[in-house]
Design an enzyme around this catalytic site. Structure first.
Site, PDB file in Angstrom:
ATOM      1  CG  HIS A  49      15.843  -8.323 -24.577  1.00 50.23           C
ATOM      2  ND1 HIS A  49      15.186  -9.456 -25.008  1.00 50.23           N
ATOM      3  CD2 HIS A  49      16.330  -8.624 -23.348  1.00 50.23           C
ATOM      4  CE1 HIS A  49      15.280 -10.386 -24.081  1.00 50.23           C
ATOM      5  NE2 HIS A  49      15.980  -9.912 -23.059  1.00 50.23           N
TER       6      HIS A  49
ATOM      7  CG  HIS B 102      18.592  -8.613 -18.719  1.00 49.45           C
ATOM      8  ND1 HIS B 102      17.459  -9.111 -18.105  1.00 49.45           N
ATOM      9  CD2 HIS B 102      18.595  -9.144 -19.966  1.00 49.45           C
ATOM     10  CE1 HIS B 102      16.817  -9.918 -18.956  1.00 49.45           C
ATOM     11  NE2 HIS B 102      17.496  -9.951 -20.097  1.00 49.45           N
ATOM     12  CG  PHE B 103      21.202  -1.365 -18.221  1.00 51.94           C
ATOM     13  CD1 PHE B 103      21.890  -2.267 -19.020  1.00 51.94           C
ATOM     14  CD2 PHE B 103      21.094  -0.052 -18.652  1.00 51.94           C
ATOM     15  CE1 PHE B 103      22.456  -1.881 -20.239  1.00 51.94           C
ATOM     16  CE2 PHE B 103      21.660   0.352 -19.869  1.00 51.94           C
ATOM     17  CZ  PHE B 103      22.343  -0.563 -20.661  1.00 51.94           C
TER      18      PHE B 103
ATOM     19  CG  ASN C  68      15.740 -10.521 -15.463  1.00 51.85           C
ATOM     20  OD1 ASN C  68      15.923  -9.376 -15.859  1.00 51.85           O
ATOM     21  ND2 ASN C  68      16.531 -11.520 -15.802  1.00 51.85           N
TER      22      ASN C  68
ATOM     23  CG  HIS D 163      12.687 -16.378 -21.771  1.00 53.94           C
ATOM     24  ND1 HIS D 163      13.948 -15.859 -21.656  1.00 53.94           N
ATOM     25  CD2 HIS D 163      12.847 -17.733 -21.832  1.00 53.94           C
ATOM     26  CE1 HIS D 163      14.831 -16.847 -21.636  1.00 53.94           C
ATOM     27  NE2 HIS D 163      14.182 -18.001 -21.745  1.00 53.94           N
TER      28      HIS D 163
ATOM     29  CG  HIS E 200      15.734 -14.208 -26.156  1.00 54.66           C
ATOM     30  ND1 HIS E 200      14.752 -15.152 -26.024  1.00 54.66           N
ATOM     31  CD2 HIS E 200      15.848 -13.612 -24.940  1.00 54.66           C
ATOM     32  CE1 HIS E 200      14.314 -15.132 -24.777  1.00 54.66           C
ATOM     33  NE2 HIS E 200      14.951 -14.210 -24.117  1.00 54.66           N
TER      34      HIS E 200
ATOM     35  CG  ASP F  17      18.895 -11.464 -23.629  1.00 57.81           C
ATOM     36  OD1 ASP F  17      18.685 -10.855 -22.560  1.00 57.81           O
ATOM     37  OD2 ASP F  17      18.662 -12.678 -23.773  1.00 57.81           O
TER      38      ASP F  17
ATOM     39  CG  HIS G 219      25.665 -13.202 -15.385  1.00 60.27           C
ATOM     40  ND1 HIS G 219      24.742 -13.054 -14.382  1.00 60.27           N
ATOM     41  CD2 HIS G 219      24.965 -13.553 -16.495  1.00 60.27           C
ATOM     42  CE1 HIS G 219      23.531 -13.328 -14.853  1.00 60.27           C
ATOM     43  NE2 HIS G 219      23.628 -13.617 -16.138  1.00 60.27           N
TER      44      HIS G 219
HETATM   45  O1  DOR Z   1      20.920 -15.462 -20.958  1.00 63.18           O
HETATM   46  C1  DOR Z   1      20.057 -14.821 -20.383  1.00 63.18           C
HETATM   47  N1  DOR Z   1      20.349 -13.967 -19.388  1.00 63.18           N
HETATM   48  N2  DOR Z   1      18.785 -14.993 -20.748  1.00 63.18           N
HETATM   49  C2  DOR Z   1      17.773 -14.479 -20.044  1.00 63.18           C
HETATM   50  O2  DOR Z   1      16.634 -14.755 -20.363  1.00 63.18           O
HETATM   51  C3  DOR Z   1      18.031 -13.641 -18.865  1.00 63.18           C
HETATM   52  C4  DOR Z   1      19.386 -13.083 -18.883  1.00 63.18           C
HETATM   53  C5  DOR Z   1      19.799 -12.534 -17.538  1.00 63.18           C
HETATM   54  O3  DOR Z   1      19.045 -11.702 -17.004  1.00 63.18           O
HETATM   55  O4  DOR Z   1      20.852 -12.905 -17.047  1.00 63.18           O
HETATM   56 ZN    ZN Z   2      16.725 -11.097 -21.681  1.00 59.66          ZN
END
Ligand code: DOR
Ligand code: ZN
Length: 431
Positions: free
Chosen positions: A57, A59-60, A91, A172, A225, A295, A299
């Site tokens: 899991h 997010h790249f 996403n 989710h 998660h 996860d 950011h």
């Molecule tokens: O905290 C999170 N950030 N939860 C998520 O479900 C998505 C992820 C994101 O892509 O920033």
């Molecule tokens: Zn996630």
């Protein structure tokens, strides 16, 4: 033989044996106590060798958000953290919800230093694509909204997607309607600790309960998660087709840390209480949590420094998961065997990934060498992620990954070694 790793300590059941690992064409050819000729020898003098971690899991961020992460920086962070395979979430922009968008993502992932696979996103109208999805790890259903535009909160649509899927479905699990009500209630507040009240235990429990109900006894459901005691109680009663993942941040942080971290401790689901945290550790031991995944959701610092309501949710984690867990092994919170099951063996099985998750002949030579005695502090400035921060900055841990090999090539040796290129994983057919 192409390469030999000499004097490797390997875990066999709960004891260690010292062996030599022989690698040919990226795979483990032989594990032996005898010496066999090899072009290159690496004597690791009794350090422990584990299968490279599979982070199911992450997010790249590509395509769409290159200022947050890309496959080069994300995979460097992974390599430094002993992670040799990642499964990326849908996403992105565009979201990975069609074969065309999957092709775009594949192009981005060609920059990866480590192996990778993808999860495919469910929308309100892509049932056909879901039914046809084969070359991906799982189908992701967002029951509650989070970063990005994906949301499928109608139980009828969720059920249809679950029925259509022939591969595992990840949810989710946060209840959108309750979340909206809570957000309205707390809208005049701006302190990051309200995140735990907006995205409450009940928000998670309601959605997980519905997902388990809709999955029945047939859908291979994986709850992403897991953060609450309530969900663990649900899992204890759930049928065996339901599995679950938790993340390092729910194990190593709790809502009290938000006072210190502010929005840098904001993620979805939110950090919960120390009671939930203790229940999750129990869940790992009891076997009801099947995997730990990061996860990893980077950011930028600037984005996080905005007002609570504006700051995006998510924390990086792919580089820090193994150090944190090795420290937990040293503190006897989990066993090393448990760690291997939760971070490589089980994710490989759950998502039908071929040739990974084990140190055994025939498997890919994806390995991480760890020094259980090394004491080191996690530091912002040592993070390879583009976001360049970690919620664990300053945390001192004992146990550290010192070398990572991907398909037999050294990709990390105290620093990133460039030259290798990751490949897309392949999958077994059945689930
Ligand atoms: O905290 C999170 N950030 N939860 C998520 O479900 C998505 C992820 C994101 O892509 O920033
Ligand atoms: Zn996630």
């Amino acid at each position: 033989m192409d390469k030999a790793i000499i004097n490797a300590k390997l875990l066999q059941n709960d004891t260690f044996v010292t062996r030599n690992i022989y690698i040919r064409e990226g795979r483990i050819e032989k594990i032996s106590s005898r010496r066999i000729a090899a072009e290159k020898r690496i004597d690791i003098r009794g350090k422990i060798v584990l299968p490279g971690l599979i982070d199911e899991h992450v997010h790249f961020r590509m395509p769409g958000f290159p200022h947050k992460e890309d496959w080069k920086t994300g995979s460097y962070a992974a390599a430094a953290g002993g992670v040799t395979t990642v499964l990326d979430m849908p996403n992105t922009n565009p979201p990975t919800t069609s074969q065309d968008s999957l092709l775009l993502k594949r192009e981005c992932a060609k920059k990866s230093l480590i192996d990778y696979g993808f999860h495919f996103g469910a929308t309100n109208d892509n049932i056909k694509e879901i039914a046809g999805a084969r070359n991906v790890a799982g189908i992701k259903i967002h029951m509650g909204s989070t970063t990005g535009s994906l949301l499928t909160d109608d139980p009828k649509v969720i059920e249809k997607a679950m029925l259509a899927a022939t591969i595992p479905v990840l949810v989710h699990a946060e209840d959108e309607a309750l979340m909206k009500l809570n957000a309205e209630k707390y809208k005049s507040h701006h302190e990051p600790f309200i995140h735990n009240l907006v995205r409450s235990n009940e928000v998670c429990a309601r959605a997980s309960k519905l997902a388990i109900h809709l999955a029945g006894k047939t859908t291979r459901l994986h709850i992403a998660h897991v953060s609450t005691k309530e969900e663990l109680d649900l899992l204890k009663r759930a049928p065996s087709n339901v599995t679950a993942e938790t993340c390092p941040h729910y194990l190593f942080l709790n809502k009290n840390d938000v006072k210190r971290l502010g929005n840098f401790g904001k993620m979805n689901p939110s950090l919960k209480s120390s009671i939930d945290q203790a229940a999750l550790w129990q869940g790992l031991k009891g076997g009801r949590i099947t995997a730990i995944a990061t996860d990893h959701a980077p950011h930028t610092i600037e984005e996080k420094q905005q007002d609570y309501w504006k700051a995006p949710s998510g924390v990086p984690g792919v580089q820090t998961m193994l150090p944190l867990l090795l420290d937990a092994v040293n503190k006897r919170k989990i066993t090393l065997r448990n760690l291997v099951s939760l971070t490589s063996k089980n994710p490989a099985r759950l998502f039908r990934i071929k040739g990974k998750g084990m140190v055994s002949p025939g498997s890919d030579a994806d390995l991480v060498i760890v020094d259980m005695k090394r004491v080191h502090s996690i530091k912002d400035e040592e993070q390879y992620s583009k976001c360049a921060w970690t919620p664990y900055d300053g945390m001192k841990v004992k146990g550290w990954p010192v070398m990572t090999l991907a398909r037999g090539n050294i990709i990390f040796d105290g620093e990133i070694i460039e030259g290798h290129t990751g490949s897309e994983v392949t999958y077994e057919r059945s689930i």
